[in-house]
Write a protein that holds these residues in place. Structure first.
Motif, short mmCIF file in Angstrom:
data_model
loop_
_atom_site.label_atom_id
_atom_site.label_comp_id
_atom_site.label_asym_id
_atom_site.label_seq_id
_atom_site.Cartn_x
_atom_site.Cartn_y
_atom_site.Cartn_z
N TRP A 287 33.82 35.68 42.99
CA TRP A 287 35.58 36.17 43.67
C TRP A 287 34.55 37.67 43.99
CZ3 TRP A 287 36.28 41.04 40.67
CH2 TRP A 287 37.95 41.75 41.12
N ARG A 289 35.90 41.90 45.47
CA ARG A 289 37.02 42.37 46.46
C ARG A 289 36.89 44.15 46.20
NH1 ARG A 289 42.98 42.10 45.75
NH2 ARG A 289 44.51 44.18 46.20
N ARG A 310 42.63 44.36 38.60
CA ARG A 310 42.70 43.29 39.02
C ARG A 310 41.33 42.59 38.18
NH1 ARG A 310 45.38 45.21 41.86
NH2 ARG A 310 45.14 46.56 43.26
N GLN A 315 41.75 35.22 37.68
CA GLN A 315 42.12 33.58 37.15
C GLN A 315 40.69 33.13 37.89
OE1 GLN A 315 46.02 32.02 38.46
NE2 GLN A 315 47.00 32.82 36.04
N TRP B 64 44.79 35.46 47.49
CA TRP B 64 44.33 33.84 47.68
C TRP B 64 43.65 33.12 46.77
CZ3 TRP B 64 39.52 33.31 46.74
CH2 TRP B 64 38.70 34.25 46.97
N TRP B 65 43.85 33.60 45.48
CA TRP B 65 43.25 32.69 44.31
C TRP B 65 44.25 32.49 43.21
CZ3 TRP B 65 41.88 37.99 45.52
CH2 TRP B 65 42.39 38.27 44.32
N THR B 66 45.43 32.53 44.04
CA THR B 66 46.56 32.71 42.75
C THR B 66 47.71 32.10 42.85
OG1 THR B 66 48.11 34.28 43.54
CG2 THR B 66 46.12 34.71 41.89
#
Lengths: 391, 102
Positions: A287, A289, A310, A315, B64-66
């Motif tokens: 992930w 960001r 954030r 998840q 976009w991951w949710t």
């Protein structure tokens, strides 16, 4: 200016094919959202599928095409690696678009083909992608030379031979709008030599003063557009590897705050413009960001607030073993405007009393105040809320 | 998909500022707005105004991951008469919204 144009044809498709070799054998489409980003050449030639076309139409045109979603973050990362690799060849490098860059090779004392070979080799080593290389005077001629070579090959145009080189090349290679290319073709101007053979004033009369002049000059191999070198920004990076794999967001937040403390110490009196958060498993990116602050900041608390927001909503489907934070765009902090009236002043107290009376009179709040909740959010509706003044 | 509170909570609730407002837009083949139905500060449908210039076009992809991803394409416009105006197209539901980036 002697330049090398380094180009990976159909960049997105080339990157995806590196991950999924099926795309090398079958007609393929890379799409972003509901639009085509890139399509295999045979698909474009056979069915007219083109970038920007709605995906639904493209799928209908060739139902057997393999469709893969674009991974824009990966393309950016690979373009960055390409840029960095080209920095080993020459100090002045411009990234024109993803997968295409220019290097100033004017002062480099080497045979042009040997130089092009070196460029292709460093790019391939850094990215796994084989580029085409064109070496010439000016961006346009170098770009055409690269566009006409297969990946791994180089085209070199000797100084002073630009016009001869371009003479039989198609007008579709011009960096112009599709309507302009169509307009040229309706005037029976199919090659750059056709344009170069006309008086400059005739081209200007058809395509406007500056537009016509540019077309005429490009057809002559004259391109004065300067190289705009990529500036390397200073950045600070800290990473923390956990003793065991972590999934809980609380642990990530705590680790992130620890990293920010270290970074704030290194930042000193300077400020950062961006904060790049990455969660990794081994070397694999799970992930990431990139947060861009509205103004450069050195405020650890503000960064920590964004970080917490954030990471706590994250998840993850896999466990993280490393968290990394990079602060970028390091520079001076912008000036701040202090409040005109201090919170505890008598004016504020009497104003608050008046507002309470009005509320009591109407039975509902009538004076509101704006409170910033996430001032750095990319979504304007999440940056501030109105709350009753006396709440 | 865009979900908003619509800015209409109860009298004592927190109200969001700068909530995207649905509006009608006529776009060209390349997806660029040509005309927008600008209603100013009123609740009436408003009149159509031509787009003079697209000053900036950019995308925002987020979450976009949710299960509630955000995918918007913003256009910073100048309407006829020089009025600055910002709109975006929600790339998930395909609808247009007005929203200033402030």
């Amino acid at each position: 200016m002697r330049l090398a144009c380094v180009s990976v044809p159909r960049f997105a498709l080339a990157v995806e094919a590196r991950l999924d070799p099926r795309l090398l054998r079958a007609p393929a489409i890379v799409y972003d959202g509901n639009r085509v980003l890139e399509a295999s050449p045979e698909l474009t030639n056979a069915t007219g599928v083109h970038p920007g076309q709605p995906l639904r139409q493209a799928r209908a045109a060739y139902p057997g095409a393999v469709c893969v979603p674009a991974n824009l973050l990966l393309y950016r990362e690979i373009s960055g690696a390409m840029l960095q690799a080209l920095g080993q060849v020459g100090p002045q490098v411009e990234l024109a678009e993803q997968g295409r860059a220019y290097v100033d090779v004017g002062g480099l004392d080497a045979d042009a083909f040997a130089l092009a070979g070196k460029i292709a080799a460093v790019v391939q080593q850094a990215t796994g992608l084989l580029p085409s290389v064109g070496v010439a005077e000016g961006k346009f001629v170098a770009r055409v030379a690269a566009a006409l070579c297969p990946p791994g090959d180089a085209g070199v145009v000797p100084r002073g031979r630009e016009r001869d080189f371009l003479r039989d090349k198609s007008v579709s290679l011009l960096p112009a709008a599709p309507e302009t290319i169509e307009h040229l073709q309706t005037l029976a101007l199919h090659t750059l030599g056709d344009i170069a053979g006309l008086p400059k004033t005739a081209v200007e009369a058809q395509f406007g003063g500056s537009g016509g002049r540019r077309l005429w000059e490009l057809a002559h191999g004259i391109d004065r557009e300067p190289l705009r070198p990529h500036r390397t920004e200073e950045s600070l990076r800290e990473r923390l590897t956990f003793e065991g794999p972590v999934v809980a967001s609380e642990a990530l937040v705590m680790a992130g705050r620890q990293l920010l403390r270290r970074l704030a110490g290194r930042l000193g009196r300077r400020a950062a413009r961006t904060m790049h958060l990455q969660a990794l498993a081994g070397d694999r990116l799970l992930w990431e960001r990139l947060e861009t602050f509205r103004e450069p900041t050195a405020d650890e608390g503000r960064m920590a607030f964004i970080l917490t927001t954030r990471l706590s909503s994250l998840q993850l489907t896999e466990a993280v073993d490393t968290l990394a934070i990079t602060l970028g765009g390091i520079g001076r902090e912008a000036a701040r405007q202090p409040k005109l009236i201090a919170e505890a002043s008598p004016q504020i107290a009497s104003l608050a009393a008046a507002i309470q009376q009005v509320r009591a009179r109407y039975g509902r709040p009538v004076v509101w105040r704006a409170v910033e909740v996430d001032p750095c959010s990319r979504h304007p509706e999440e940056r501030a809320v109105l709350i009753p003044y006396d709440a | 998909m865009l979900t908003t509170s619509g800015g209409t909570g109860g009298p004592d609730t927190v109200r969001r500022l700068n909530v995207p407002q649905p509006l009608r837009v006529e776009a060209g083949d390349d997806g660029t707005p040509r005309r927008v139905q600008h209603r100013g500060q009123t609740a009436r449908p408003g009149r159509w105004r031509a787009v003079d210039q697209v000053r900036e076009r950019y995308r925002v992809e987020d979450r976009w991951w949710t299960s509630e991803p955000v995918a918007r394409e913003y256009f910073d416009l100048l309407l006829d008469g020089g009025l600055p105006f910002a709109v975006f197209r929600d790339r998930i539901d395909g609808r247009w919204y007005a929203q200033r980036d402030g």
